[in-house]
Design an enzyme around this catalytic site. Sequence first.
Site, PDB file in Angstrom:
ATOM      1  N   PHE A 109       0.818  -1.224   0.000  1.00 38.44           N
ATOM      2  CA  PHE A 109       0.000   0.000   0.000  1.00 38.44           C
ATOM      3  C   PHE A 109       0.846   1.267   0.000  1.00 38.44           C
ATOM      4  CE2 PHE A 109      -0.174   2.550   3.890  1.00 38.44           C
ATOM      5  CZ  PHE A 109       0.605   1.812   4.758  1.00 38.44           C
ATOM      6  N   LYS A 110       2.119   1.142   0.361  1.00 36.93           N
ATOM      7  CA  LYS A 110       2.949   2.345   0.420  1.00 36.93           C
ATOM      8  C   LYS A 110       3.089   3.016  -0.938  1.00 36.93           C
ATOM      9  CE  LYS A 110       5.235   1.332   4.724  1.00 36.93           C
ATOM     10  NZ  LYS A 110       4.560   0.061   5.077  1.00 36.93           N
ATOM     11  N   ASP A 111       2.887   2.267  -2.026  1.00 38.40           N
ATOM     12  CA  ASP A 111       2.888   2.886  -3.353  1.00 38.40           C
ATOM     13  C   ASP A 111       1.814   3.970  -3.476  1.00 38.40           C
ATOM     14  OD1 ASP A 111       4.923   1.287  -4.457  1.00 38.40           O
ATOM     15  OD2 ASP A 111       3.495  -0.289  -5.005  1.00 38.40           O
TER      16      ASP A 111
END
Length: 472
Positions: A109-111
């Site tokens: 999810f860090k993208d």
Amino acid sequence: MLYISTRGGMQPQPFSETLLEGLAPDGGLAVPEQLPQVDAQTLERWRALTYPQLATEVLSLFATDIPREDLARMTAAAYTDFPDAVVPLRSIGGGLTLVGLSEGPTLAFKDMAMQFLGQVLEYVLEKKDRVLNIVGATSGDTGSAAEHALRGKERVSVFMLSPQGRMSSFQRAQMYSLQDENVHNIAVDGVFDDCQNLVKKLAGDLEFKRAQNLGAVNSINLGRIAAQVVYYFWAWLRVTDAVEPEFRPGFEVSFTVPSGNFGNILSGFFAKGMGVPIRRLVLAANENNVLDEFFRTGIYRPRSAADTHATSSPSMDISKASNLERFIFDLVGRDAARVVQAWDALDAVGTIDFSAEQPRFESEFGIVSGTSTHADRLATIRSVYEETGEVIDPHTADGVKVAREHVEAEVPMLVLETARPEKFAETITEAIGVELEFSPELREMMDAPQRVTEMADDEQALRAFVAEHALR
Ligand SMILES: *Cc1c(COP(=O)(O)O)cnc(C)c1O
């Protein structure tokens, strides 16, 4: 919209100023002077928007110093490298729906935030005619998301420290296969905390920091928090697409968030404060349950590195939660003096005691919590697989396990999928005995030549390396 420090000692700053700094000069964290508000009619208007369009609307409330058409260009560029839908939702039964946040280039999810941050950093540096050398430490996901977001950018370079031999082969390949000249992977002979300490030493030397244009994109970065707010809006809109229009205003959903540094769930807390009808925010921790303990007891007791367990949901292996201070700021009525007092107490005795306020965590802020273990993770991956054929990653499994304990009738429970299972294939095999098929692109990445500099745990060696390769 201007930003102030949780500790009261910073001149109000616009959004783009807060992006290039880590901590505020007084040691606190930047927060909006007040949260922007979104009413029910505006939410309805946003229903027809694509993900990048919605991101433009939400982010323009935070980044009031950036012209809207520039934001629109940046969100479009940030969310193109997503093969299918940017944020797909899918039901897994039992009242639970997964919110797919891991469709980006590094499968975590860090993208979602980092892709936007890469765009906006480049933009701000261009305007200021500056360059920035990002120095960071990673145990896997943050580093690869940052590198994939910043690779090839002209005004930014990345020096990413990782603990030699401590990441999965997948995580290593994802970082070390990058051949871009502005990406410097440094494998340190040590553990993650050693990497982190090296970064702190460099960033703490203000003269060196200034001379080398050092910066950070860690989880306290306000640009990341703001970009994460968007998917809470998106998920609510998609769930209520199926609700009769007259019942949509105020239709409540709950979210469960696999948590480490309290960044993702803080964004949900902001979304709730802005007007998304969120009933509960359920925090899911793993064996490193410093946050679960806080939300159950009101006592915040950061652990030492030695007391931090290495688990099979490694991106949640934290000993303290850097973003919690932003929640505390609201808890104490945005009284910076009380935040300073609390952190002084933390320095003095190693804990903060908010047990008197604990009942308000749920009644006023809607936050509850739970913990999951390795056995829970395996059992949850197995049960979801058996019931639906879906394979979920270990962090998402922590979320599903805790979400199941907090489902309420009539309230959709959305679980944030924080990574794709391919990233943690060994644990999947342990849980369900299945070897995951890698796509041709992923196989190619695993086999690509790797580029990494090995280094002793040595501050002088790191300084010399950064000084030699930094942009100026
Ligand atoms: C970073 C990460 C988390 C924790 O998110 P925070 O914002 O630090 O709370 C959870 N799951 C995965 C897969 C991550 O990469």
